[in-house]
Design a protein around this motif. Structure first.
Motif, PDB file in Angstrom:
ATOM      1  N   LEU A 185       3.533   9.162 -10.519  1.00  0.00           N
ATOM      2  CA  LEU A 185       2.711   9.340 -11.714  1.00  0.00           C
ATOM      3  C   LEU A 185       2.194  10.768 -11.812  1.00  0.00           C
ATOM      4  O   LEU A 185       2.108  11.340 -12.916  1.00  0.00           O
ATOM      5  CB  LEU A 185       1.539   8.356 -11.685  1.00  0.00           C
ATOM      6  N   THR A 186       1.859  11.372 -10.679  1.00  0.00           N
ATOM      7  CA  THR A 186       1.396  12.760 -10.687  1.00  0.00           C
ATOM      8  C   THR A 186       2.500  13.696 -11.185  1.00  0.00           C
ATOM      9  O   THR A 186       2.257  14.611 -11.999  1.00  0.00           O
ATOM     10  CB  THR A 186       0.953  13.178  -9.276  1.00  0.00           C
ATOM     11  N   GLU A 187       3.731  13.473 -10.711  1.00  0.00           N
ATOM     12  CA  GLU A 187       4.854  14.295 -11.174  1.00  0.00           C
ATOM     13  C   GLU A 187       5.114  14.087 -12.666  1.00  0.00           C
ATOM     14  O   GLU A 187       5.396  15.036 -13.411  1.00  0.00           O
ATOM     15  CB  GLU A 187       6.106  13.953 -10.372  1.00  0.00           C
ATOM     16  N   PHE A 188       5.004  12.852 -13.130  1.00  0.00           N
ATOM     17  CA  PHE A 188       5.201  12.547 -14.558  1.00  0.00           C
ATOM     18  C   PHE A 188       4.134  13.251 -15.390  1.00  0.00           C
ATOM     19  O   PHE A 188       4.410  13.778 -16.478  1.00  0.00           O
ATOM     20  CB  PHE A 188       5.143  11.034 -14.755  1.00  0.00           C
ATOM     21  N   ASP A 237      -3.691   3.607 -16.559  1.00  0.00           N
ATOM     22  CA  ASP A 237      -4.506   2.388 -16.578  1.00  0.00           C
ATOM     23  C   ASP A 237      -3.862   1.286 -15.743  1.00  0.00           C
ATOM     24  O   ASP A 237      -4.541   0.567 -14.993  1.00  0.00           O
ATOM     25  CB  ASP A 237      -4.694   1.910 -18.016  1.00  0.00           C
ATOM     26  N   ALA A 238      -2.524   1.131 -15.899  1.00  0.00           N
ATOM     27  CA  ALA A 238      -1.834   0.098 -15.124  1.00  0.00           C
ATOM     28  C   ALA A 238      -1.926   0.373 -13.627  1.00  0.00           C
ATOM     29  O   ALA A 238      -2.126  -0.537 -12.817  1.00  0.00           O
ATOM     30  CB  ALA A 238      -0.364   0.017 -15.561  1.00  0.00           C
ATOM     31  N   MET A 239      -1.814   1.657 -13.235  1.00  0.00           N
ATOM     32  CA  MET A 239      -1.903   2.014 -11.827  1.00  0.00           C
ATOM     33  C   MET A 239      -3.313   1.772 -11.285  1.00  0.00           C
ATOM     34  O   MET A 239      -3.495   1.300 -10.159  1.00  0.00           O
ATOM     35  CB  MET A 239      -1.519   3.486 -11.639  1.00  0.00           C
ATOM     36  N   ASP A 254       2.567  13.042 -23.183  1.00  0.00           N
ATOM     37  CA  ASP A 254       3.250  11.783 -23.507  1.00  0.00           C
ATOM     38  C   ASP A 254       2.217  10.656 -23.609  1.00  0.00           C
ATOM     39  O   ASP A 254       1.380  10.485 -22.716  1.00  0.00           O
ATOM     40  CB  ASP A 254       4.269  11.456 -22.408  1.00  0.00           C
ATOM     41  N   PRO A 255       2.241   9.866 -24.725  1.00  0.00           N
ATOM     42  CA  PRO A 255       1.250   8.774 -24.865  1.00  0.00           C
ATOM     43  C   PRO A 255       1.393   7.698 -23.793  1.00  0.00           C
ATOM     44  O   PRO A 255       0.448   6.923 -23.554  1.00  0.00           O
ATOM     45  CB  PRO A 255       1.554   8.213 -26.262  1.00  0.00           C
ATOM     46  N   LEU A 256       2.561   7.608 -23.139  1.00  0.00           N
ATOM     47  CA  LEU A 256       2.717   6.613 -22.077  1.00  0.00           C
ATOM     48  C   LEU A 256       1.899   6.948 -20.829  1.00  0.00           C
ATOM     49  O   LEU A 256       1.647   6.086 -19.993  1.00  0.00           O
ATOM     50  CB  LEU A 256       4.196   6.489 -21.681  1.00  0.00           C
ATOM     51  N   ARG A 257       1.488   8.233 -20.694  1.00  0.00           N
ATOM     52  CA  ARG A 257       0.783   8.654 -19.491  1.00  0.00           C
ATOM     53  C   ARG A 257      -0.522   7.872 -19.299  1.00  0.00           C
ATOM     54  O   ARG A 257      -0.833   7.406 -18.196  1.00  0.00           O
ATOM     55  CB  ARG A 257       0.482  10.152 -19.563  1.00  0.00           C
ATOM     56  N   ILE A 276       0.838  -1.203   0.000  1.00  0.00           N
ATOM     57  CA  ILE A 276       0.000   0.000   0.000  1.00  0.00           C
ATOM     58  C   ILE A 276       0.873   1.253   0.000  1.00  0.00           C
ATOM     59  O   ILE A 276       0.584   2.237  -0.708  1.00  0.00           O
ATOM     60  CB  ILE A 276      -0.949  -0.029   1.217  1.00  0.00           C
ATOM     61  N   ILE A 277       1.945   1.218   0.786  1.00  0.00           N
ATOM     62  CA  ILE A 277       2.882   2.351   0.783  1.00  0.00           C
ATOM     63  C   ILE A 277       3.516   2.497  -0.603  1.00  0.00           C
ATOM     64  O   ILE A 277       3.674   3.609  -1.127  1.00  0.00           O
ATOM     65  CB  ILE A 277       3.955   2.153   1.864  1.00  0.00           C
ATOM     66  N   GLY A 278       3.870   1.359  -1.215  1.00  0.00           N
ATOM     67  CA  GLY A 278       4.426   1.399  -2.569  1.00  0.00           C
ATOM     68  C   GLY A 278       3.441   1.958  -3.576  1.00  0.00           C
ATOM     69  O   GLY A 278       3.824   2.713  -4.491  1.00  0.00           O
ATOM     70  N   LYS A 279       2.157   1.627  -3.415  1.00  0.00           N
ATOM     71  CA  LYS A 279       1.138   2.180  -4.321  1.00  0.00           C
ATOM     72  C   LYS A 279       1.079   3.699  -4.197  1.00  0.00           C
ATOM     73  O   LYS A 279       0.965   4.425  -5.203  1.00  0.00           O
ATOM     74  CB  LYS A 279      -0.219   1.568  -3.988  1.00  0.00           C
ATOM     75  N   SER A 280       1.153   4.192  -2.950  1.00  0.00           N
ATOM     76  CA  SER A 280       1.126   5.643  -2.739  1.00  0.00           C
ATOM     77  C   SER A 280       2.336   6.311  -3.389  1.00  0.00           C
ATOM     78  O   SER A 280       2.222   7.390  -3.994  1.00  0.00           O
ATOM     79  CB  SER A 280       1.093   5.939  -1.236  1.00  0.00           C
TER      80      SER A 280
END
Length: 698
Positions: A327-330, A345-347, A337-340, A317-321
């Motif tokens: 992801l927010t910084e990215f 979706d993966a997250m 970026d198309p990877l976003r 759970i800590i790792g998810k956070s």
């Protein structure tokens, strides 16, 4: 890699102790049933089965004294002795449960088991006692009989017994002087058919009867035993008669069938919720044998392994956070970026699976509160008997689930509360009748969920508590000064019973009077981050509520900052949030207070009371945030610099050398690595109410 013999022996003993505790609980329950139904052969059979299992398992583990004692006890567990000595027989079963429990405790501590002379004395007393006339009449040992019924006949007998019919095994000796044995057998057969329903008969026809001396039958009849004996004693035809009640078959298949039926009934009552949650539908046509299904449906797992899995899920759970923040910084730096979109979706997929995994692990730790409640019928019976009172126990909410660790921790507090309810709360029968109450008092145990907490109530219909008497007792024992006692409200006065050394008992007995039991209740609830609330009406009774979190693994919290540091408070304790200006803060008795909707709230500043050192410079604020926190019936306001938001935190225990104050119950780590201290609300309230300085917490 093969295990060493001592490893296998240790694992075997661990399983034995776990199953033995369940057997002891069944003995306690059976003993209580035998007090009201001493002639219930089904209960006696259950006791014999439990003792027999305990004998074999203890012998396999090398506990020979326990095995020998169980073997000695089996000789007394007969329906005949139960019929003749009902009260002593129930005492025997309960004493056996206590003796076995003491021996098991000694074996677990690798100590010498006690002598248990009380149980040996009871066994000798029942074995040496002369048989009552009721026993001598129907049982004639001098007449041999096998009653070797077939499996089908045993099943028919079992069905008749479970329908409530009385089934007798009857043996009749044909008079040796009878010249026509076939005719004598026909007369016996006619008498049996005229006395009830013949389920089994040996021999089965007149031809075989010509060479048989003893006729055996299984007879279902509503007639009394004396009447059956009189009918079966046919002059010049029958010389001896043996009559005894038939018990249901004790074959493993029959026992398994009974267990399966009970399990199926319990499953039907619970409904289909379990099947829906598990997501697996069973198909009766493809299922294996019944024995295999029962064996594979339950798996014993050591609690330490579940705790390890829970810790790993917490780390995930800590790792998810952390990933969410990354992801927010990215997203901020590479919004086109198309990877976003793929990363998002993966997250989302990972977060959904992780939430389900977290819920499943929490459910593994959840157990019904029935496991705790089932211990108390014996406790109420013993304390009531010791105090000379008539007390009934009522249980509700046994299916309420809670964390296994919390359930175990609440065992001792509940024990004190129930014992006190019987000893102090319930009046003697004469006093109750004078007050217009029934002679039998009642103690009620109830459990239910309320939000993210589980509530356990202990309620009695006894004399209740008198606040004036409690104040007098507190002054006499030196707990309060007279001036302090006069200023106490009735609710604060009732809470005095949780003070160490306080007791309302006039004398110290084996049950209570030392003033240490209720102090344990509050101490345990504080450690569990729970609360205890008491309500009492004089002459009507007392209700004590224990409130504890459903689980200690994770909690929903409200994050806030004080002096630049990040803190959290359980969301279940937050009543409301408001903003105030400096002129709205007043001082009364050297304390800061706030008037909020005609209610005076004590304000708590962590940066002042805990000597918290600020780690950044805070600007002078015109308005302050106040978090109104409720603990039981009390409220106080927590002044904070800013609010951060809600967050589900995985609790990490902190070593004593890191945090020396009890104001912090634990800590957690956010996704960016920030450490959050979780406030212990009951401890903050306790320190604030006493007006003593708080220790440093950071």
């Amino acid at each position: 890699m093969s295990r060493l013999p001592e490893d296998r022996g240790g694992e075997l003993r661990a399983l034995f102790f776990e199953s033995a505790n369940e057997l002891l609980q069944s003995l306690n329950e059976a003993g209580l049933e035998l007090e009201s139904r001493p002639a219930d052969e089904e209960v006696i059979r259950r006791v014999r089965r439990a003792v027999h299992t305990l004998k074999g398992d203890s012998a396999a583990c090398g506990f020979h004294k326990l095995s020998e004692l169980a073997h000695e006890l089996e000789d007394v567990l007969t329906p005949q002795i139960a019929h003749a000595r009902g009260a002593d027989f129930a005492d025997l079963v309960l004493t056996a449960a206590d003796s076995f429990g003491a021996m098991l405790t000694a074996y677990q501590r690798k100590a010498e088991p006690p002598a248990v002379e009380a149980l040996h004395a009871l066994i000798r007393k029942l074995l040496d006692a002369p048989a009552s006339p009721k026993t001598v009449g129907p049982v004639l040992p001098q007449l041999p009989a096998q009653f070797a019924w077939t499996e089908y006949e045993q099943l028919m007998i079992s069905e008749a017994v479970h329908r409530g019919e009385t089934v007798y095994n009857v043996a009749l000796r044909i008079d040796p002087n009878s010249l026509m044995r076939a005719a004598a057998f026909q007369l016996i057969r006619n008498v049996l058919h005229g006395s009830g329903t013949v389920i089994a008969l040996r021999p089965e026809d007149n031809v075989a009867a010509a060479t048989v001396e003893i006729v055996e039958a299984a007879l279902a009849s509503s007639q009394p035993e004396e009447r059956l004996l009189q009918r079966c004693r046919i002059p010049s035809i029958v010389s001896d008669v043996r009559l005894e009640r038939a018990s249901t078959a004790e074959t493993p298949d029959h026992e398994l069938l009974g267990d399966l039926l009970e399990a199926q009934a319990a499953k039907s009552v619970a409904g289909v919720a379990v099947t829906t949650e598990s997501g697996a539908a069973t198909n009766p046509s493809t299922s294996g044998s019944a024995a295999t299904a029962v064996a594979e449906s339950t798996l014993r797992v050591d609690a330490a392994r579940i705790d390890a899995v829970m810790n790993l899920v917490g780390e995930l759970i800590i790792g998810k956070s952390m990933l969410n923040r990354t992801l927010t910084e990215f997203d901020q730096k590479h919004s086109r970026d198309p990877l976003r979109a793929k990363l998002a979706d993966a997250m989302a997929f990972q977060a959904r699976i992780l939430d389900e995994l977290h819920k499943c692990v929490l459910k593994i730790r959840m157990v019904p509160v029935e496991q705790l409640f089932r211990r108390f019928p014996r406790v109420v019976r013993d304390v009531a008997k010791q105090c000379g009172k008539d007390v009934a126990l009522e249980l509700t909410g046994q299916n309420t689930d809670m964390d296994k660790g919390i359930l175990d921790a609440l065992s001792e507090p509940l024990m004190h509360l129930v014992r006190n309810a019987v000893d102090h709360g319930i009046e003697p029968a004469g006093e109750r009748l004078t007050a217009g109450k029934p002679a039998r008092g009642t103690v009620h145990l109830n459990a239910y969920h309320q939000g993210t907490q589980v509530v356990i109530e202990v309620r009695d219909d006894g004399r209740g508590m008198d606040p004036a008497h409690l104040r007098t007792q507190a002054v006499e024992k030196g707990i309060l000064k007279l001036e302090e006692a006069k200023r106490l409200t009735d609710q604060d006065t009732l809470n005095l019973i949780f003070e160490s050394g306080f007791s309302t008992a006039s004398e110290v007995t084996e049950v209570s009077g030392r003033g240490i039991g209720m102090d344990v209740v509050r101490t345990v609830l504080d450690r569990l981050k729970g609360t205890v609330h008491i309500a009492s009406q004089r002459g009507r009774g007392t209700t004590i509520q224990l409130r504890a979190p459903l689980t200690l693994a994770s909690i929903q919290t409200l994050l806030f900052r004080v002096g630049g540091r990040l803190f959290a408070v359980p969301l279940s304790s937050v009543v409301e949030i408001t903003r105030i200006t400096a002129p709205e803060i007043h001082r009364i008795d050297q304390r800061e207070v706030l008037r909020l909707r005609d209610q005076i709230l004590t304000l708590v500043r962590l940066d002042h009371l805990s000597r918290l050192r600020s780690i950044d410079t805070q600007p002078v604020r015109k308005k302050h945030f106040v978090i109104v926190i409720g603990a039981a019936e009390k409220r106080f306001g927590l002044l904070v610099d800013s609010l951060v938001g809600e967050e589900e935190l995985v609790i990490k225990a902190l070593p004593a050398e890191i945090v020396s104050s009890d104001l912090v119950s634990g800590a957690s780590i956010l996704g960016d690595g920030t450490v959050v201290l979780i406030l212990n609300v009951p401890a903050v309230l306790s320190r604030t109410s006493r007006g003593t300085p708080l220790g440093a917490i950071a």
